[in-house]
Design an enzyme around this catalytic site. Structure first.
Site, PDB file in Angstrom:
ATOM      1  N   GLN A  60      -4.535  -1.926   9.620  1.00 43.28           N
ATOM      2  CA  GLN A  60      -5.141  -2.922   9.194  1.00 43.28           C
ATOM      3  C   GLN A  60      -5.397  -3.862   9.562  1.00 43.28           C
ATOM      4  O   GLN A  60      -5.359  -4.431  11.468  1.00 43.28           O
ATOM      5  CB  GLN A  60      -3.094  -3.136   8.841  1.00 43.28           C
ATOM      6  CG  GLN A  60      -2.892  -4.498   8.317  1.00 43.28           C
ATOM      7  CD  GLN A  60      -3.173  -4.830   6.676  1.00 43.28           C
ATOM      8  OE1 GLN A  60      -3.199  -3.496   6.029  1.00 43.28           O
ATOM      9  NE2 GLN A  60      -4.215  -5.848   5.698  1.00 43.28           N
ATOM     10  N   ASP A  92     -11.202   3.390   4.761  1.00 38.04           N
ATOM     11  CA  ASP A  92     -11.738   1.738   4.418  1.00 38.04           C
ATOM     12  C   ASP A  92     -13.132   1.989   3.383  1.00 38.04           C
ATOM     13  O   ASP A  92     -13.880   0.770   3.747  1.00 38.04           O
ATOM     14  CB  ASP A  92     -11.245   1.209   5.252  1.00 38.04           C
ATOM     15  CG  ASP A  92      -9.900   0.457   4.759  1.00 38.04           C
ATOM     16  OD1 ASP A  92      -9.978   0.700   3.238  1.00 38.04           O
ATOM     17  OD2 ASP A  92      -9.176  -0.225   5.232  1.00 38.04           O
ATOM     18  N   LYS A 139       0.660  -1.147   0.035  1.00 38.75           N
ATOM     19  CA  LYS A 139       0.565   0.054   0.037  1.00 38.75           C
ATOM     20  C   LYS A 139       0.758   1.274  -0.090  1.00 38.75           C
ATOM     21  O   LYS A 139       0.615   2.134  -0.197  1.00 38.75           O
ATOM     22  CB  LYS A 139      -1.527  -0.220   1.265  1.00 38.75           C
ATOM     23  CG  LYS A 139      -1.885  -1.268   1.084  1.00 38.75           C
ATOM     24  CD  LYS A 139      -2.716  -1.744   1.871  1.00 38.75           C
ATOM     25  CE  LYS A 139      -4.222  -2.239   2.023  1.00 38.75           C
ATOM     26  NZ  LYS A 139      -3.974  -2.699   3.312  1.00 38.75           N
TER      27      LYS A 139
END
Ligand code: NAP
Length: 288
Positions: free
Chosen positions: A93, A116, A49
């Protein structure tokens, strides 16, 4: 003839377009990634990422916390990032270590930095038919890929296998939003083969290598394989690609399928949050 959906190529195209747009911004968007513990797969995902962010001109920082970090320590860290005016996007994460309450962590991320789209506020907006600040990256990318290939969704029978917060549930909602008729299957679903054999579109997000073989397929469906499984050092999906490929109209490979698109959506969401923040600042002076 079967079309292999080129997730990697599509992701590169999205990155290229983003790089151009970001070049014309007055400053760089900034992403903060929080990782707890030393799960090797998570470490690789975070590194990928960061590299992708760099490619398109997004600044990123990573906050690494030890495996035994307390909930309160993690929540404090998120609050610091929430208040930091230089940060546009926050990603925690997953998975988190078992002792940490995942829901309270996702709730703690400011909805306007929730890259997200997993915060209850953003998921609630999606559920209620409104537009969230950010859409969850994997399902958002899958809808974009299907549209990119002009695959019709309206009125079609879609089966989503797996009901996780990060893929299955939001995927079902997004397909429904596109007027597909959606079945959401899971580990307690009975006679899954009967259901998948009637599907026009199958999205599989389970995490079991080669769960879906030719016995699940009939009528040339579109197959989207979200699974990422490590088998004997190789990455493989949830679908027996070689065994079913010729029975499908379109299919994604693993790797080079949904994985790169998910990362491209993370970059796109970061860019969109940056623009959203610029608008808030223009109106109110700061993000508070
Ligand atoms: P998860 O949270 O473990 O959820 C798995 C889901 O699969 C659950 O809903 C479970 O049902 C269901 N399931 C388990 N066994 C099943 C079976 N035999 N038949 C039908 N359903 C079954 O997984 P996730 O986080 O959604 O991830 C799923 C996979 O996608 C993993 O391989 C993950 O690495 C991958 N993934 C890939 C990307 C990407 O960018 N490509 C992004 C995210 C995830 P219950 O709810 O009944 O337990």
């Amino acid at each position: 003839m079967t079309v292999i959906l080129d997730g990697k190529g599509f992701a590169l195209k999205i990155e290229e377009e983003l790089r151009e747009k970001i070049l014309s911004l007055p400053s760089k968007p900034k992403l903060a990634v929080v990782i707890v513990g030393d799960n090797p797969a998570s470490q690789i995902y975070v590194k990928n990422k960061q590299l992708a962010a760099k490619r398109v001109g997004i600044d990123s920082i990573t906050i690494e916390l030890p495996k035994d970090t307390s909930d309160i320590n993690l929540l404090n860290q998120i609050e610091i990032l929430n208040r930091d005016e230089t940060i546009d996007a926050i990603l925690v994460q997953l998975p988190l270590p078992d002792h940490i309450n995942k829901s309270s962590v996702l709730q703690a991320i400011s909805p306007i930095k929730d890259v997200d789209g997993f915060s209850p506020y953003n998921l609630g907006l999606l559920f209620s038919g409104s537009e969230p600040v950010s859409l969850p990256c994997t399902p958002k990318g899958i809808i974009k890929l299907l549209k990119h290939y002009n695959i019709p969704l309206e009125g079609r029978n879609a089966v989503v296998i797996g009901r996780s917060l990060i893929v299955g549930k939001p995927m079902a909602l997004l397909l429904q939003r596109e007027n597909a008729t959606v079945t959401l299957a899971h580990s307690k679903t009975q006679n899954l083969r009967d259901i998948t054999k009637k599907a026009d579109i199958i999205v599989c997000a389970v995490g079991k290598p080669h769960l879906i073989d030719s016995s699940y397929i009939s009528g040339n469906p579109v197959i989207i394989d979200v699974g990422i499984n490590r088998v004997e050092g190789k990455i493989t999906g949830d679908v027996d690609f070689d065994g079913v490929k010729d029975m499908t109209s379109y299919i994604t490979p693993v790797p080079k399928g949904i994985g790169p698109i998910t990362i491209a959506m993370l970059l796109e969401n970061t860019y969109e949050l940056y623009n959203f923040h610029q608008k808030i600042r223009a109106q109110y002076g700061d993000l508070r």
